[in-house]
Design an enzyme around this catalytic site. Structure first.
Site, short mmCIF file in Angstrom:
data_model
loop_
_atom_site.label_atom_id
_atom_site.label_comp_id
_atom_site.label_asym_id
_atom_site.label_seq_id
_atom_site.Cartn_x
_atom_site.Cartn_y
_atom_site.Cartn_z
N HIS A 1 0.85 -1.18 0.00
CA HIS A 1 0.00 0.00 0.00
C HIS A 1 0.89 1.23 0.00
CE1 HIS A 1 -3.16 2.82 1.14
NE2 HIS A 1 -4.00 1.90 0.71
N ASP B 1 -7.87 -5.67 0.16
CA ASP B 1 -8.32 -6.47 -0.98
C ASP B 1 -7.91 -7.93 -0.91
OD1 ASP B 1 -9.64 -4.40 -2.30
OD2 ASP B 1 -7.71 -3.58 -2.91
N1 CMC Z 1 4.01 -7.50 -4.70
C1 CMC Z 1 5.35 -7.55 -4.86
N2 CMC Z 1 6.15 -6.49 -4.76
C2 CMC Z 1 5.57 -5.31 -4.50
C3 CMC Z 1 4.18 -5.17 -4.31
C4 CMC Z 1 3.40 -6.32 -4.41
N3 CMC Z 1 2.07 -6.26 -4.23
N4 CMC Z 1 3.88 -3.88 -4.05
C5 CMC Z 1 5.05 -3.22 -4.07
N5 CMC Z 1 6.08 -4.09 -4.36
C6 CMC Z 1 7.52 -3.77 -4.41
C7 CMC Z 1 7.86 -3.06 -5.71
O1 CMC Z 1 8.24 -3.97 -6.73
C8 CMC Z 1 9.00 -2.18 -5.26
O2 CMC Z 1 10.15 -3.02 -5.13
P1 CMC Z 1 11.61 -2.45 -5.55
O3 CMC Z 1 11.89 -1.37 -4.53
O4 CMC Z 1 12.49 -3.64 -5.48
O5 CMC Z 1 11.46 -1.89 -6.94
C9 CMC Z 1 8.61 -1.76 -3.84
O6 CMC Z 1 7.77 -2.83 -3.36
C10 CMC Z 1 7.84 -0.43 -3.77
O7 CMC Z 1 6.74 -0.50 -4.68
P2 CMC Z 1 6.03 0.75 -5.36
O8 CMC Z 1 5.33 0.29 -6.60
O9 CMC Z 1 7.02 1.88 -5.48
O10 CMC Z 1 4.97 1.14 -4.25
P3 CMC Z 1 3.72 2.10 -4.44
O11 CMC Z 1 3.50 2.77 -3.15
O12 CMC Z 1 3.88 2.98 -5.64
O13 CMC Z 1 2.54 1.07 -4.77
C11 CMC Z 1 0.61 -0.27 -4.64
C12 CMC Z 1 1.46 0.79 -3.95
C13 CMC Z 1 -0.65 -0.53 -3.81
C14 CMC Z 1 0.17 0.24 -6.04
C15 CMC Z 1 1.45 -1.58 -4.77
O14 CMC Z 1 1.85 -2.05 -3.51
C16 CMC Z 1 0.72 -2.67 -5.55
O15 CMC Z 1 0.77 -2.68 -6.80
N6 CMC Z 1 0.03 -3.61 -4.82
C17 CMC Z 1 -0.77 -4.62 -5.49
C18 CMC Z 1 -2.10 -4.02 -5.89
C19 CMC Z 1 -3.01 -3.83 -4.70
O16 CMC Z 1 -3.18 -4.73 -3.89
N7 CMC Z 1 -3.65 -2.64 -4.65
C20 CMC Z 1 -4.65 -2.36 -3.62
C21 CMC Z 1 -4.28 -1.21 -2.76
S1 CMC Z 1 -5.36 -1.11 -1.33
C22 CMC Z 1 -6.92 -0.70 -1.95
C23 CMC Z 1 -7.00 0.70 -2.41
O17 CMC Z 1 -6.68 1.62 -1.63
O18 CMC Z 1 -7.44 0.91 -3.55
#
Ligand code: CMC
Length: 434
Positions: free
Chosen positions: A311, A369
């Protein structure tokens, strides 16, 4: 809105031989902020923050999140207390008005919401224009946007009474609109709302009743639906809420603004994640396949993510996920599926991920989720309805945030700037010389 931002001193920004005072201010809880509103006028510099990871876009008194501690408060009340002790309709009142209602206030509010549950009969013809296999979110973006063509007596954004009526209409009609989208995709007749039922029971009936049979609401399912709505009701300045505020900042009417929120919510990184999380669990299939899946997630050359994990704000267990996990077990028990293989995969996946260095280092924990998809599936909803259910619940948050913005004197049209890296000015070359 009674603005409450407090001055806390100032910081100095030094650029070459020039120094600029940047005011520091703070709210009631949470980190202080640098007030950079005058920075461009003073220094000619913008700030650069794609994804708004370090930018507060507004003052708000509705929802507070402490992502490091895993805390979520609606108007100061912890989400787990509201989920366990309150009801969604009371939470709606709380989000809109800022305080828990008295019995009389709640009765009046509930009366107003139930009297707005029907939609204009002509609106039902919109559905026939969509293909039967249309995604319910596609239908909802269109139908909710179209509400502004029907309810002209609540589109004057400068009239507080119009704003209030529009809020009540949206909270009341979204379940009807979502249930109609569902019924349309499965080829069943629309079921009109029944105002003697509570909000969640009425919604379940509109989704699952058919005219040929009596429908008895299962109280476990009704409670689960109500808690699901409460957990999703608001989440401060997330992508869809920011979209609603940005659309509203131009003076667009509330129905159009909520339609823009629904469009944004649809994406798999936001509301679409519950659908994606269930698809992932189905793809993994059995506990034995988990290690190979985790290896794919950790592979730097793959873009596979563990859906329902991670998140932007929570760097700890999402407090909503804890409640959702309990709800999931209760619903699966009720339908006699406590040995469901998907639940076993989810529990084992969570256990492995919480003990794996990759996830620990990146502070990736289950979000809401992760368990909501299995729960909704057990309640009888197809995956394509999951995000639509999220939209029904989040409507109150969107409209409360929109109302707060409309009442905020500091509100201006939202207009971010950019760093331009394209071509500098050049002269047009006619086609025959290219
Ligand atoms: N699985 C594996 N690795 C992950 C995941 C994941 N779900 N989420 C983040 N990472 C890794 C990512 O690869 C990165 O690693 P590195 O530093 O080695 O490149 C690191 O963690 C930071 O990730 P980020 O993409 O910079 O983080 P963000 O804050 O931009 O993304 C997020 C947040 C929710 C989009 C992401 O965690 C994600 O894609 N999660 C899966 C989708 C999901 O479950 N979304 C629902 C969010 S809660 C409901 C809502 O509020 O809508």
């Amino acid at each position: 809105m009674d603005n409450k931002i407090k001055p806390k001193g100032s910081a100095t920004l030094t650029l070459g031989d020039k120094a600029y005072d940047v005011p520091v201010c703070g709210g009631s809880v949470g980190p202080d902020v640098l007030d950079i509103r005058k920075l461009y006028a003073q220094s000619g510099l913008f700030t650069y923050d794609p994804g708004f990871t370090s930018t507060a876009s507004c003052e708000s008194q509705i929802t507070f999140i402490d992502g490091d501690e895993g805390i979520l408060l609606y108007r100061g009340y912890p989400i787990d207390q509201l989920a366990e002790q309150s009801s969604f309709i009371e939470v709606c009142y709380l989000l809109l008005h800022g305080a828990l209602p008295t019995q009389a206030q709640l009765a009046q509010f509930e009366h107003s919401i139930t009297r707005h549950t029907m939609v204009h009969e002509q609106l039902s013809r919109f559905y026939q224009g969509f293909r039967r296999d249309a995604h319910p979110m596609a239908v909802m973006v269109g139908v909710v946007g179209a509400l502004s063509a029907f309810y002209h007596d609540s589109t004057d954004i400068n009239d507080p009474h119009h704003r209030m009526v529009a809020s009540h209409r949206l909270i009341a009609k979204l379940p009807t609109i979502a249930a109609m989208a569902f019924k349309y995709t499965i080829g069943q007749p629309f079921v009109y709302p029944l105002n003697s039922l509570d909000y969640a029971s009425n919604f379940l009936r509109m989704c699952f009743a058919v005219p040929a049979e009596d429908y008895v609401v299962n109280p476990v399912m009704a409670r689960a639906m109500d808690v699901f709505f409460t957990l999703h009701a608001d989440h401060e300045q997330n992508a869809s809420t920011s979209t609603v505020r940005l659309a509203g900042s131009s003076g667009a009417n509330p129905f159009a603004c909520i339609a823009s929120g629904i469009a944004c919510l649809w994406g798999p990184s936001h509301g679409g994640a519950n659908e994606a999380a269930l698809r992932m669990l189905e793809e993994i299939g059995t506990v034995a396949n988990i290690p190979a899946f985790i290896a794919k997630v950790k592979d730097p050359n793959s873009d596979v993510r563990l859906m329902g994990f991670g998140h932007r704000v929570y760097k700890n267990y999402d407090p909503r996920a804890k409640v959702m996990q309990k709800l999931c077990h209760a619903v699966l028990k009720e339908v006699g599926a406590d040995n469901d293989p998907l639940l076993q995969v989810a529990v084992e996946l969570e256990r492995i991920a919480l003990n794996d260095d990759y996830f620990i280092k990146r502070k990736l924990y289950p979000n809401i989720d992760f368990y909501s998809g299995i729960t909704l599936k057990a309640m009888g909803f197809p995956t394509s309805m999951f995000t639509a259910l999220f939209a029904v619940a989040r409507t109150v948050g969107w409209i409360a945030q929109w109302t707060e913005m409309m009442e905020d004197e500091a509100q201006r049209i939202g207009r971010p700037r950019q760093i331009y890296t394209g071509a500098a000015q050049r002269d047009y070359i006619s086609l025959d010389k290219r």
